[in-house]
Design an enzyme around this catalytic site. Sequence first.
Site, PDB file in Angstrom:
ATOM      1  N   CYS A   1      -2.384  -6.135   2.586  1.00 39.72           N
ATOM      2  CA  CYS A   1      -1.751  -6.978   2.225  1.00 39.72           C
ATOM      3  C   CYS A   1      -0.027  -6.338   1.478  1.00 39.72           C
ATOM      4  O   CYS A   1      -0.449  -6.584  -0.522  1.00 39.72           O
ATOM      5  CB  CYS A   1      -2.175  -8.014   2.121  1.00 39.72           C
ATOM      6  SG  CYS A   1      -1.302  -9.604   1.912  1.00 39.72           S
TER       7      CYS A   1
ATOM      8  N   CYS B   1      -0.107  -9.481  -1.531  1.00 36.61           N
ATOM      9  CA  CYS B   1      -1.653 -10.179  -2.529  1.00 36.61           C
ATOM     10  C   CYS B   1      -2.436  -8.733  -2.757  1.00 36.61           C
ATOM     11  O   CYS B   1      -3.429  -9.110  -3.600  1.00 36.61           O
ATOM     12  CB  CYS B   1      -2.474 -11.181  -2.218  1.00 36.61           C
ATOM     13  SG  CYS B   1      -3.297 -11.570  -1.099  1.00 36.61           S
TER      14      CYS B   1
ATOM     15  N   CYS C   1      -3.650 -11.897   6.702  1.00 32.38           N
ATOM     16  CA  CYS C   1      -4.131 -11.903   5.093  1.00 32.38           C
ATOM     17  C   CYS C   1      -5.150 -12.646   4.804  1.00 32.38           C
ATOM     18  O   CYS C   1      -4.527 -14.149   5.009  1.00 32.38           O
ATOM     19  CB  CYS C   1      -3.304 -11.191   4.222  1.00 32.38           C
ATOM     20  SG  CYS C   1      -4.851 -11.250   2.183  1.00 32.38           S
TER      21      CYS C   1
ATOM     22  N   CYS D   1      -4.130 -15.100   1.157  1.00 28.50           N
ATOM     23  CA  CYS D   1      -2.887 -15.399   1.206  1.00 28.50           C
ATOM     24  C   CYS D   1      -2.031 -15.755   2.140  1.00 28.50           C
ATOM     25  O   CYS D   1      -1.184 -16.667   1.856  1.00 28.50           O
ATOM     26  CB  CYS D   1      -2.163 -13.922   0.087  1.00 28.50           C
ATOM     27  SG  CYS D   1      -1.194 -13.118   1.190  1.00 28.50           S
TER      28      CYS D   1
ATOM     29  N   ASP E   1      -2.574  21.841   4.530  1.00 35.64           N
ATOM     30  CA  ASP E   1      -4.012  21.630   4.253  1.00 35.64           C
ATOM     31  C   ASP E   1      -4.579  21.181   6.131  1.00 35.64           C
ATOM     32  O   ASP E   1      -3.901  20.628   6.703  1.00 35.64           O
ATOM     33  CB  ASP E   1      -3.520  20.710   3.731  1.00 35.64           C
ATOM     34  CG  ASP E   1      -4.719  19.870   2.939  1.00 35.64           C
ATOM     35  OD1 ASP E   1      -6.413  20.261   3.641  1.00 35.64           O
ATOM     36  OD2 ASP E   1      -4.468  19.055   2.189  1.00 35.64           O
TER      37      ASP E   1
END
Lengths: 235, 445
Positions: free
Chosen positions: B205, B208, B227, B230, B355
Amino acid sequence: MAKYHLRLAHLYGNLLNTYSDLGNIIALRYYGKQMDADIAVDVISINEQFDPDKYDIALFGGGQDYEQLVVSKDLPNKKAAFQKFIDDGKPLLAICGGYQLLGKYYIGAQGEKIPGLGILPHYTLSQDHNRFIGNITIKNESNGQLYHGFENHNGMTFLGKGERPLGKVVSGHGNNGQDQTEGAIWKETYCSYFHGPILTRNGEIAKHLLLTALHHKYLEADLSQAENLVIKPTF
Amino acid sequence: MSLRSAFAEAAGRSSYWFLHTFRNGGSSLPGKLTLKLDPNILQAFSKKYDLVIVTGTNGKTLTTALSVRVLREKYDQVLTNPTGSNMEQGIVTTFITAPRPKKKGLAVLEVDEANVVKVTKYITPIAFIFTNIFRDQMDRYGEIYTTYQKILNGVKLAPKATIIANGDEQLFNGHHLPNPIIYYGFNHEHKEAFDAPANTDGLLCPKCQHILRYHMRTYANLGDYFCPNCGFKRPKLTYAVTKIDNLTPTSSTFEMDGETYRIGIGGLYNIYNALAAYALGRFLGVSQAQIKDAFESDERVFGRQEVIHIGDKEVTLILVKNPVGLNQVLDMIETDPQPFSFTFLLNANYADGIDTSWIWDGNFEKLVQHQIPQYMTGGERYKDITTRLTMAGVQKMWHEPDLTKVIAKIKQMPTKHVYILATYTAVLQLRKQLAEGGYIKGGMD
């Protein structure tokens, strides 16, 4: 149905998942199957309990700066659990960010000093506008094995007292680009900067971690068949 | 236009003419030359064009192409940049080589994330389209947060431009910006709250730092997120996919705001591209009927997934470059109702990403559940992809590190449909072979 059952704690697996650490779990399951062991995986993240007695093996991966910072704030809640898991001699594989967070501290993206768990005695500094990027080969000096991987890190890690490196750099940069060390071994905790992911290219390390976990859990079992497993080269 | 700009533009134009006529190419060099003569050259075009910038990790090219097609339903001329010319030099070349517009023209440009600021420094766009931010080849790019910050650095110079953003991407909802924002996204289902798979990037989030949950997830971290701590949640969508009717590797039928649309390409991610183009079209006053016409009239715009005939095989060659794109391609292939064979060509040159770790984030375990009669691996790093497929459960496969021999092997495959997934330089190498063998014309695009 496999004869042996291992439980793996994938620590912060939904935050520290940037460097394809899932590959390490895939490799453990692949070799585990050849040792007649299956592996159940639980992700243990921020705001969740880590019960060290419940797990036989653990993976602590690498993430982005932001996620790593969020994880660092949750670590004090899990410090005792980490300490017990490591002191019990259970196998823990820590890659990149996980490796840094087991040590005393590392330097964040804004130059701030971010405390780690401090269970292992290494510490990590940062380079100015540079990263160690590229293929790397190291040699395990105690058994002569060569390990192959890919490194991509800004951090420069310096080992502390009682830690030995996973290997000596044959080509590439390693922990800090200065002392030819790469990774760290502390009890049965194995640390490295290797992507690859490390266990997919270096099955011998996977085999060692699995055998350690099996011996720890199945004290009386005859594990000679697992011990005799021949790892075929994948790289 | 200043004398200096006029001179620089003329020099760039003639170098383009020379390169185009005698050297069969030239997309960045004229821009480079022009920039050298006049670093502020883009300023000269700010009064001549209304500009829309399309940026984000995946889907820039097709979103741009579809947007141009949609806007041509209403505007006489829409200027755009060719695939791959999305850095400053290529953009300058696009402007200086375009026919001069009689009245103010419209330009829709695909712009590389880090180059947004280099364009907005000189031209204030009327709108931005944000597609998504995913982890790309990290040895070349950065983390998702750094990438988004680069885009925002450019947006800061255009605080009045409307942002048309993917509402299913939480990053695009995390910063407070002065710009007007319109969100598009998927609204085709609503489930009980659930977690995304652990191996998903960007689940925090932004308010928060708790782990986000979902009522609907399309792929990666995109969806109807919220979320639990919050209350941060997906913003209200102005334009939405409201139903998915049918998906195959070569077509998608779906509804947007109640109307049915069909595009001649597979993959959920391409529906997002169509949705973004639709949102821009609606924003600029193109009607739903016109958009439908634009999508369905000519399918050549979807050229990236052309079918190549090799002997009696129908071969689909697909570029893969990052884990999110790879998983979308794997999902798309699975919608093929016909049996198919599977080939993966892996190189690790600079343009591919040096990579190869990202192949481990591809969900090959799911692919293996289909009865695929033949697998083949190839390219310089065939050992890496062979290990990946072996650990996913593939028992037997062919290996062909030498890309000049791949075509002969394809002819021997047991199914009519063959999918070849390949990294950038492997695509180039294979296309060269295909062109020499007369299977396709020309090189890449």
